[in-house]
Design a protein around this motif. Structure first.
Motif, short mmCIF file in Angstrom:
data_model
loop_
_atom_site.label_atom_id
_atom_site.label_comp_id
_atom_site.label_asym_id
_atom_site.label_seq_id
_atom_site.Cartn_x
_atom_site.Cartn_y
_atom_site.Cartn_z
N ASP A 35 0.82 -1.06 0.01
CA ASP A 35 -0.11 0.00 0.08
C ASP A 35 0.87 1.10 -0.06
OD1 ASP A 35 0.64 -1.08 2.37
OD2 ASP A 35 -0.43 0.46 3.54
N LEU A 36 2.06 1.14 0.44
CA LEU A 36 3.03 2.33 0.67
C LEU A 36 3.69 2.59 -0.86
CD1 LEU A 36 4.56 1.83 4.08
CD2 LEU A 36 2.75 3.14 3.52
N PRO A 37 3.62 3.77 -1.28
CA PRO A 37 4.49 4.02 -2.59
C PRO A 37 5.86 3.72 -2.60
CG PRO A 37 3.11 5.97 -1.92
CD PRO A 37 3.07 4.88 -0.77
N LEU A 38 6.63 3.83 -1.39
CA LEU A 38 7.86 3.44 -1.23
C LEU A 38 8.27 2.14 -1.23
CD1 LEU A 38 10.72 4.81 -0.78
CD2 LEU A 38 10.48 4.22 1.76
N SER A 39 7.24 1.37 -0.73
CA SER A 39 7.18 -0.07 -0.90
C SER A 39 6.96 -0.46 -2.24
CB SER A 39 6.05 -0.55 0.13
OG SER A 39 6.00 -2.02 0.09
N ARG A 40 5.78 -0.01 -2.99
CA ARG A 40 5.54 -0.33 -4.23
C ARG A 40 6.82 -0.01 -5.17
NH1 ARG A 40 0.09 2.56 -6.01
NH2 ARG A 40 -1.26 1.63 -4.30
N PHE A 63 7.85 4.39 -17.53
CA PHE A 63 7.50 3.04 -17.22
C PHE A 63 7.90 2.75 -15.59
CE2 PHE A 63 7.00 2.33 -21.65
CZ PHE A 63 6.24 1.35 -21.73
N THR A 64 8.82 3.34 -15.05
CA THR A 64 9.13 3.17 -13.64
C THR A 64 8.17 3.77 -12.93
OG1 THR A 64 11.37 2.91 -14.22
CG2 THR A 64 10.85 3.34 -12.05
N ALA A 65 7.80 5.11 -13.13
CA ALA A 65 6.78 5.83 -12.57
C ALA A 65 5.62 5.30 -12.67
CB ALA A 65 6.61 7.40 -13.13
N PHE A 66 4.94 4.99 -13.95
CA PHE A 66 3.80 4.18 -14.21
C PHE A 66 3.81 2.78 -13.36
CE2 PHE A 66 0.19 4.69 -16.84
CZ PHE A 66 0.52 5.92 -17.38
N GLY A 67 4.65 1.90 -13.13
CA GLY A 67 4.85 0.57 -12.42
C GLY A 67 4.74 1.02 -11.37
N ILE A 68 5.33 2.01 -10.44
CA ILE A 68 5.29 2.47 -9.28
C ILE A 68 3.74 2.59 -8.83
CG2 ILE A 68 5.65 4.11 -7.28
CD1 ILE A 68 8.53 4.12 -8.77
N ALA A 69 3.15 3.36 -9.71
CA ALA A 69 1.75 3.88 -9.57
C ALA A 69 0.74 2.62 -9.49
CB ALA A 69 1.37 5.06 -10.51
N ALA A 70 1.00 1.83 -10.66
CA ALA A 70 0.13 0.75 -11.12
C ALA A 70 0.15 -0.72 -10.43
CB ALA A 70 -0.06 0.66 -12.43
N TYR A 71 1.43 -0.87 -10.06
CA TYR A 71 2.07 -2.19 -9.76
C TYR A 71 1.07 -2.80 -8.77
CZ TYR A 71 5.29 -5.81 -9.13
OH TYR A 71 5.82 -7.26 -8.74
N ILE A 115 -8.68 6.88 -12.07
CA ILE A 115 -8.77 7.72 -10.81
C ILE A 115 -10.16 7.12 -10.21
CG2 ILE A 115 -9.39 10.22 -9.87
CD1 ILE A 115 -8.16 10.96 -12.68
N PRO A 116 -10.07 6.74 -8.85
CA PRO A 116 -11.26 6.12 -8.12
C PRO A 116 -12.33 7.11 -8.02
CG PRO A 116 -9.16 5.99 -6.71
CD PRO A 116 -8.81 6.90 -8.00
N ARG A 117 -12.31 8.42 -7.84
CA ARG A 117 -13.44 9.46 -7.69
C ARG A 117 -14.17 9.33 -8.95
NH1 ARG A 117 -12.12 15.34 -5.88
NH2 ARG A 117 -10.95 14.11 -4.43
N VAL A 136 -4.51 1.03 -18.14
CA VAL A 136 -2.78 1.04 -17.99
C VAL A 136 -2.07 1.12 -19.29
CG1 VAL A 136 -0.66 0.11 -16.89
CG2 VAL A 136 -2.71 0.35 -15.54
N VAL A 137 -2.51 0.02 -20.14
CA VAL A 137 -1.80 -0.25 -21.27
C VAL A 137 -2.23 1.11 -22.21
CG1 VAL A 137 -1.93 -1.85 -23.27
CG2 VAL A 137 -1.77 -2.72 -21.18
N ALA A 138 -3.40 1.61 -22.16
CA ALA A 138 -3.99 2.62 -22.97
C ALA A 138 -2.82 3.89 -22.70
CB ALA A 138 -5.19 2.88 -23.02
N LEU A 139 -2.64 4.22 -21.58
CA LEU A 139 -2.03 5.37 -21.08
C LEU A 139 -0.38 5.04 -21.49
CD1 LEU A 139 -3.17 6.15 -17.60
CD2 LEU A 139 -3.60 7.43 -19.63
#
Lengths: 155, 246
Positions: free
Chosen positions: A11-16, A140-148, B70-72, B150-153
């Motif tokens: 759940d933590l961004p740093l952990s992701r 890709f790293t930023a996306f990965g951190i956000a979506a992983y 975006i959840p909202r 995610v893939v689209a972005l």
């Protein structure tokens, strides 16, 4: 980095971030992607081959090293992300190359041009290609951190 | 289909027919032939609008995907709209490559060359074909929508690369005439008007296709939900089968 507490605290961004980087650069059994240690060896072997067989003369070693590092990060981050997306699907073996190969085209282009620029005499445009590789890797790293985390949870 | 939605579909359809007719008339009978390329240049009035509309379609897909993530603002409406727009974008990208090839044969003397613009556009096509393939993989609705978003972005990151490829690399493809870095369009007045009408016509066509495909996607979603409901309640499925038989 790969110790269990980090894997549990997604759940933590740093952990992701740690999880993503650990997956990209170490060897996690959950997701099978070509890992960086093997790729580093391959890059070194190819460079040795270029130097010995084709007389590759490095004029700009900084460009060479930076492009190799940024391209490796980009490929690893994209590989982990796409593998995570497809991990829980039955068609993952077909889907991962289908998604990844076109996505990695900028790395192939940028890496090739950067290595060509690294052997050019005089000031080349190698750093421009390194910039492109760095943007790709950051994206890709930023996306990965956000979506992983959410992608792993749903899988 | 609600009455305002139906009317919007009809209006965009009607506008598309009128604007496309005007664009064909202007492109074939009013605009002068190019001094160097001759009549082959008239393909530009098709090639440029479909290429721009492909960018627009992918932009809409990226925006809708972002809104889904975006959840909202999360709603299946955004996912359906993203998928619909991507399908139209793929069609326009394929058309761009095809009519570009038809134009290249008389002007460049070749159907295809490994040019940066051509290659990056083909890469873009494959990126979105992969996106559409991912959308077709059987999965739960939310998981599929999240993965696709995610893939689209990520795929949208290739759009600026396609546009800037003629500036970054030395290419056979010409530099941007209208959307150039100096923002100084280098085009004759009548040709500019014809191109503008073509862009408007294809934008109306895109809007019409998007609304129709979006409506179809909503119907597909509703059908899938109904199938799930019927599967969960076998007696309901049995009674609906009997009703169907009657």
């Amino acid at each position: 980095l790969c110790s269990p507490p980090y894997w549990r605290r997604r759940d933590l961004p740093l952990s992701r971030c740690r999880t993503l980087l650990a997956t990209a650069f170490a060897c996690r059994p959950q997701i099978r992607v070509p890992f960086s240690s093997a790729r580093r060896l391959l890059e070194a072997a190819l460079l040795m081959g270029l130097v010995t067989v084709y007389g590759f003369h490095v004029e700009h070693p900084v460009v060479l090293v930076l492009s190799a590092v940024t391209a490796s990060i980009g490929i690893a981050a994209a590989g982990v992300l796409y593998a995570t997306i497809a991990a829980s699907l039955r068609v993952r073996d077909t889907l991962v190359p289908l998604l990844m190969l076109p996505a990695l085209a900028p790395v192939a282009l940028g890496g090739t041009r950067a290595w060509v620029a690294a052997q050019a005499v005089g000031p080349g445009d190698g750093l421009r290609w390194v910039q492109l590789l760095a943007v790709f890797a950051s994206l890709f790293t930023a996306f990965g951190i956000a979506a992983y985390g959410s992608l792993i949870e749903e899988g | 289909m609600t009455p305002p939605f139906r009317w919007t579909v009809r209006i965009t359809g009607g506008l598309s027919v009128v604007a496309l007719s005007a664009a064909v008339w202007l492109a074939l009978f009013v605009a002068p032939p190019d001094a160097v390329q001759g009549d082959a240049q008239r393909l530009m009035y098709l090639h440029v609008p479909v290429a721009w509309l492909a960018y627009l379609a992918y932009g809409v897909t990226a925006l809708c995907s972002l809104l889904y993530l975006i959840p909202r603002t999360r709603s299946m409406r955004w996912d359906n709209l993203a998928g619909a727009s991507a399908e139209i974008g793929v069609m326009f990208t394929a058309l761009t490559i095809l009519d570009g090839s038809l134009w290249a044969r008389p002007v460049w003397g070749i159907w295809w060359t490994w040019d940066a613009r051509l290659v990056t556009t083909t890469v873009l096509l494959f990126l979105y074909l992969g996106y559409l393939a991912l959308r077709r993989v059987p999965s739960s609705t939310d998981a599929r929508a999240r993965r696709s978003a995610v893939v689209a972005l990520l795929a949208f990151a290739d759009v600026p690369i396609v546009h800037l490829s003629v500036i970054w690399w030395r290419t056979l493809h010409q530099q941007p005439t209208v959307l150039n870095p100096e923002l100084n369009p280098q085009i004759h007045g009548v040709m500019a008007v014809t191109l503008l009408v073509s862009v408007i016509a294809f934008t109306c066509l895109y809007a019409h296709f998007l609304l129709r495909r979006f409506h179809l996607a909503r119907l597909e979603t509703r059908r899938d939900e109904l199938i799930l409901q019927l599967a969960a309640q076998p007696e309901l499925a049995h009674s609906s089968m009997l009703a169907g038989a009657r």
